[in-house]
Design an enzyme around this catalytic site. Structure first.
Site, PDB file in Angstrom:
ATOM      1  NE  ARG A 136     -20.704   9.891  20.414  1.00  0.00           N
ATOM      2  CZ  ARG A 136     -19.785   9.537  19.524  1.00  0.00           C
ATOM      3  NH1 ARG A 136     -18.538   9.931  19.668  1.00  0.00           N
ATOM      4  NH2 ARG A 136     -20.116   8.797  18.480  1.00  0.00           N
ATOM      5  CG  HIS A 157     -20.795   5.423  22.611  1.00  0.00           C
ATOM      6  ND1 HIS A 157     -20.081   5.468  21.438  1.00  0.00           N
ATOM      7  CD2 HIS A 157     -21.930   6.134  22.379  1.00  0.00           C
ATOM      8  CE1 HIS A 157     -20.750   6.191  20.535  1.00  0.00           C
ATOM      9  NE2 HIS A 157     -21.868   6.609  21.085  1.00  0.00           N
ATOM     10  CG  ASN A 162     -17.100   3.176  20.474  1.00  0.00           C
ATOM     11  OD1 ASN A 162     -18.021   3.991  20.620  1.00  0.00           O
ATOM     12  ND2 ASN A 162     -17.159   1.937  20.930  1.00  0.00           N
ATOM     13  CG  HIS A 203     -26.786  14.836  19.911  1.00  0.00           C
ATOM     14  ND1 HIS A 203     -27.356  14.043  18.935  1.00  0.00           N
ATOM     15  CD2 HIS A 203     -25.857  14.048  20.512  1.00  0.00           C
ATOM     16  CE1 HIS A 203     -26.793  12.844  18.944  1.00  0.00           C
ATOM     17  NE2 HIS A 203     -25.885  12.814  19.897  1.00  0.00           N
TER      18      HIS A 203
HETATM   19  C1  HEM Z   1     -30.271   8.642  19.582  1.00  0.00           C
HETATM   20  C2  HEM Z   1     -29.270   8.099  18.935  1.00  0.00           C
HETATM   21  C3  HEM Z   1     -27.917   8.757  18.822  1.00  0.00           C
HETATM   22  C4  HEM Z   1     -27.203   8.876  17.684  1.00  0.00           C
HETATM   23  C5  HEM Z   1     -27.585   8.370  16.310  1.00  0.00           C
HETATM   24  C6  HEM Z   1     -25.998   9.602  18.018  1.00  0.00           C
HETATM   25  C7  HEM Z   1     -25.000   9.910  17.125  1.00  0.00           C
HETATM   26  C8  HEM Z   1     -23.928  10.739  17.387  1.00  0.00           C
HETATM   27  C9  HEM Z   1     -22.922  11.110  16.435  1.00  0.00           C
HETATM   28  C10 HEM Z   1     -22.848  10.632  14.990  1.00  0.00           C
HETATM   29  C11 HEM Z   1     -22.068  11.967  17.029  1.00  0.00           C
HETATM   30  C12 HEM Z   1     -20.826  12.619  16.421  1.00  0.00           C
HETATM   31  C13 HEM Z   1     -19.644  11.660  16.571  1.00  0.00           C
HETATM   32  C14 HEM Z   1     -18.440  12.050  15.725  1.00  0.00           C
HETATM   33  O1  HEM Z   1     -18.589  12.622  14.665  1.00  0.00           O
HETATM   34  O2  HEM Z   1     -17.308  11.719  16.154  1.00  0.00           O
HETATM   35  C15 HEM Z   1     -22.523  12.132  18.389  1.00  0.00           C
HETATM   36  C16 HEM Z   1     -21.930  12.938  19.320  1.00  0.00           C
HETATM   37  C17 HEM Z   1     -22.362  13.065  20.612  1.00  0.00           C
HETATM   38  N1  HEM Z   1     -23.354  12.303  21.218  1.00  0.00           N
HETATM   39 FE1  HEM Z   1     -24.710  11.159  20.284  1.00  0.00          FE
HETATM   40  N2  HEM Z   1     -26.011   9.906  19.340  1.00  0.00           N
HETATM   41  C18 HEM Z   1     -27.163   9.411  19.879  1.00  0.00           C
HETATM   42  C19 HEM Z   1     -27.535   9.461  21.198  1.00  0.00           C
HETATM   43  C20 HEM Z   1     -26.791  10.042  22.199  1.00  0.00           C
HETATM   44  C21 HEM Z   1     -27.059   9.933  23.605  1.00  0.00           C
HETATM   45  C22 HEM Z   1     -28.196   9.108  24.201  1.00  0.00           C
HETATM   46  C23 HEM Z   1     -26.119  10.661  24.247  1.00  0.00           C
HETATM   47  C24 HEM Z   1     -25.921  10.869  25.723  1.00  0.00           C
HETATM   48  C25 HEM Z   1     -26.862  10.765  26.630  1.00  0.00           C
HETATM   49  C26 HEM Z   1     -25.279  11.261  23.239  1.00  0.00           C
HETATM   50  C27 HEM Z   1     -24.269  12.146  23.477  1.00  0.00           C
HETATM   51  C28 HEM Z   1     -23.456  12.699  22.513  1.00  0.00           C
HETATM   52  C29 HEM Z   1     -22.528  13.777  22.765  1.00  0.00           C
HETATM   53  C30 HEM Z   1     -22.391  14.560  24.057  1.00  0.00           C
HETATM   54  C31 HEM Z   1     -21.822  13.994  21.572  1.00  0.00           C
HETATM   55  C32 HEM Z   1     -20.665  14.987  21.343  1.00  0.00           C
HETATM   56  C33 HEM Z   1     -19.373  14.307  21.811  1.00  0.00           C
HETATM   57  C34 HEM Z   1     -18.097  15.113  21.662  1.00  0.00           C
HETATM   58  O3  HEM Z   1     -18.106  16.269  21.236  1.00  0.00           O
HETATM   59  O4  HEM Z   1     -17.038  14.526  21.990  1.00  0.00           O
HETATM   60  N3  HEM Z   1     -25.694  10.834  22.012  1.00  0.00           N
HETATM   61  N4  HEM Z   1     -23.647  11.353  18.580  1.00  0.00           N
END
Ligand code: HEM
Ligand SMILES: *[C@@H]1O[C@H](CO)[C@@H](O)[C@H](O)[C@H]1NC(C)=O
Ligand SMILES: *[C@@H]1O[C@H](CO)[C@@H](O)[C@H](O)[C@H]1NC(C)=O
Ligand SMILES: *[C@@H]1O[C@H](CO)[C@@H](O)[C@H](O)[C@H]1NC(C)=O
Length: 327
Positions: A64, A68, A96, A194
């Site tokens: 992630r 970002h 972030n 995800h």
């Molecule tokens: C398509 C639009 C996307 C949205 C709306 C989105 C939104 C989110 C949100 C809301 C979270 C949880 C954050 C939290 O509660 O602290 C999250 C976690 C995460 N996102 Fe996305 N995301 C998107 C695309 C992506 C992309 C493109 C990637 C990587 C290629 C990604 C990788 C991740 C990962 C791996 C997590 C878990 C991180 C952790 O556990 O530390 N996301 N995302």
């Protein structure tokens, strides 16, 4: 006559080598650090392995971090810059703050690299490689990645605030990806990230109790999963430390179960489940849910595209000594 033509050949050779060098040095290259830092991959791999052995979730967090970084003014390490009294970075932008993790892992790897090959490897290339290694360690695909990105000297909190939100319509999210040169397929493939990691209750709680002011939960959310989530995220509790896995079945494994979840209304975020509601994205979700090989292949390809967005190369930007501050 003979003398002149050999001079011409030498001249052509020299200009070819020179021009070739100019062209190559302004682009990314699979062998960019082969001479200047031959142990780079090994060092990053070990640093990621150490971090993930201590904290399994870190694999997801590093992926992630890379997203970002790249989605805000290109992959330029801007996300890593700390705020100072005169400089506002991206770490405290809404998407972030209290959410992005892994900065220390990048610092630790950078510290080793500064000893072995000082001022050679950019922070954004470290993040790029760390994301690739993290996915592989979690059981996902491996893909070759061209290197040579350079670090930016600015950051943009306002741009970081425009990162995709799980609450916005899929059309908006697709438009944000398109504006970066990515397409609908990339949205579906990269959302497969995800498949591991966690999200805070505030990111999906609106689906559990009173969805869109209807007084009812989101009908696109499986009832059993909803009941579990309701106990993790009580309606009246706004604490920031309650978390749920993005993929309930294989929480920390990088696989295609995320897509199987979506087919079965088991997506955690509204923006995840929305991929099943649109006729441009749903067929892709279904095919990735069936063919893990296809997902693995496409994920690597989309990651290379993501990692190539808005990069600084050649003489642009700099190689930061400390990832948290501009030189
Ligand atoms: C398509 C639009 C996307 C949205 C709306 C989105 C939104 C989110 C949100 C809301 C979270 C949880 C954050 C939290 O509660 O602290 C999250 C976690 C995460 N996102 Fe996305 N995301 C998107 C695309 C992506 C992309 C493109 C990637 C990587 C290629 C990604 C990788 C991740 C990962 C791996 C997590 C878990 C991180 C952790 O556990 O530390 N996301 N995302
Ligand atoms: C790379 O790492 C290996 C194993 O640790 C070491 O033997 C070698 O000297 C290193 N090479 C360079 C150029 O640092
Ligand atoms: C190990 O992980 C925990 C969180 O799970 C973190 O607080 C700690 O700093 C990590 N230790 C090292 C050495 O990375
Ligand atoms: C997709 O949906 C739109 C509007 O809902 C419709 O106009 C269009 O014909 C559909 N396309 C396909 C290929 O089903």
């Amino acid at each position: 006559m003979k003398d002149n033509s050999s001079k011409l050949i030498v001249f052509l050779l020299i200009s070819f080598v020179f021009l070739n060098h100019l062209l190559v040095s302004s682009q990314l290259d699979y062998r960019f650090y082969d001479d200047s830092c031959p142990n780079l991959t090994r060092i990053v791999r070990y640093g990621v392995w150490m971090a993930v052995s201590n904290d399994t979730r870190m694999a997801a967090s590093l992926l992630r971090l890379h997203f970002h970084d790249c989605f805000v003014n290109g992959c330029d390490g801007s996300l890593l810059l700390d705020d100072t009294s005169s400089f506002k970075g991206e770490k405290n932008a809404l998407p972030n703050m209290n959410s992005v993790r892994g900065y220390e892992v990048i610092d630790d790897i950078k510290a080793v690299l500064e000893r072995v090959c000082p001022s050679v490897v950019s922070c954004t290339d470290i993040v790029t490689l760390a994301a690739r290694e993290a996915v592989y360690l979690a059981g996902g695909p491996f893909w070759p990645i061209p290197l040579g990105r350079r670090d930016g000297t600015t950051a943009s909190e306002s741009e970081a605030n425009r990162l995709p939100s799980p609450l916005e319509p899929l059309e908006n999210i697709i438009a944000k990806f398109t504006s970066k040169g990515l397409d609908v397929k990339d949205v579906v493939v990269l959302s497969g990230a995800h498949t591991f990691g966690l999200a805070r209750c505030m990111m999906f709680k609106h689906r559990l109790f009173n969805f869109d002011g209807s007084g009812n939960p989101d009908p696109e959310l499986d009832v059993m999963l909803r009941q579990n989530l309701q106990s993790v995220c009580p309606n009246q509790d706004d604490s920031n430390d309650k978390l749920a896995p993005l993929d309930t079945y294989t929480i920390s494994r990088f696989d295609n179960v995320y897509y199987r979840n979506l087919v079965n209304k088991l997506g955690l975020l509204q923006s995840d489940q929305a991929l099943m509601k649109h006729n441009t994205t749903a067929p892709l979700v279904v095919s990735y849910s069936r063919y893990p090989y296809l997902f693995n292949r496409d994920f690597g390809a989309s990651m290379v595209k993501l990692a190539n967005t808005g990069v600084l190369t050649g003489q642009n930007g700099e190689i930061r000594k400390n990832c948290r501050v501009v030189n």
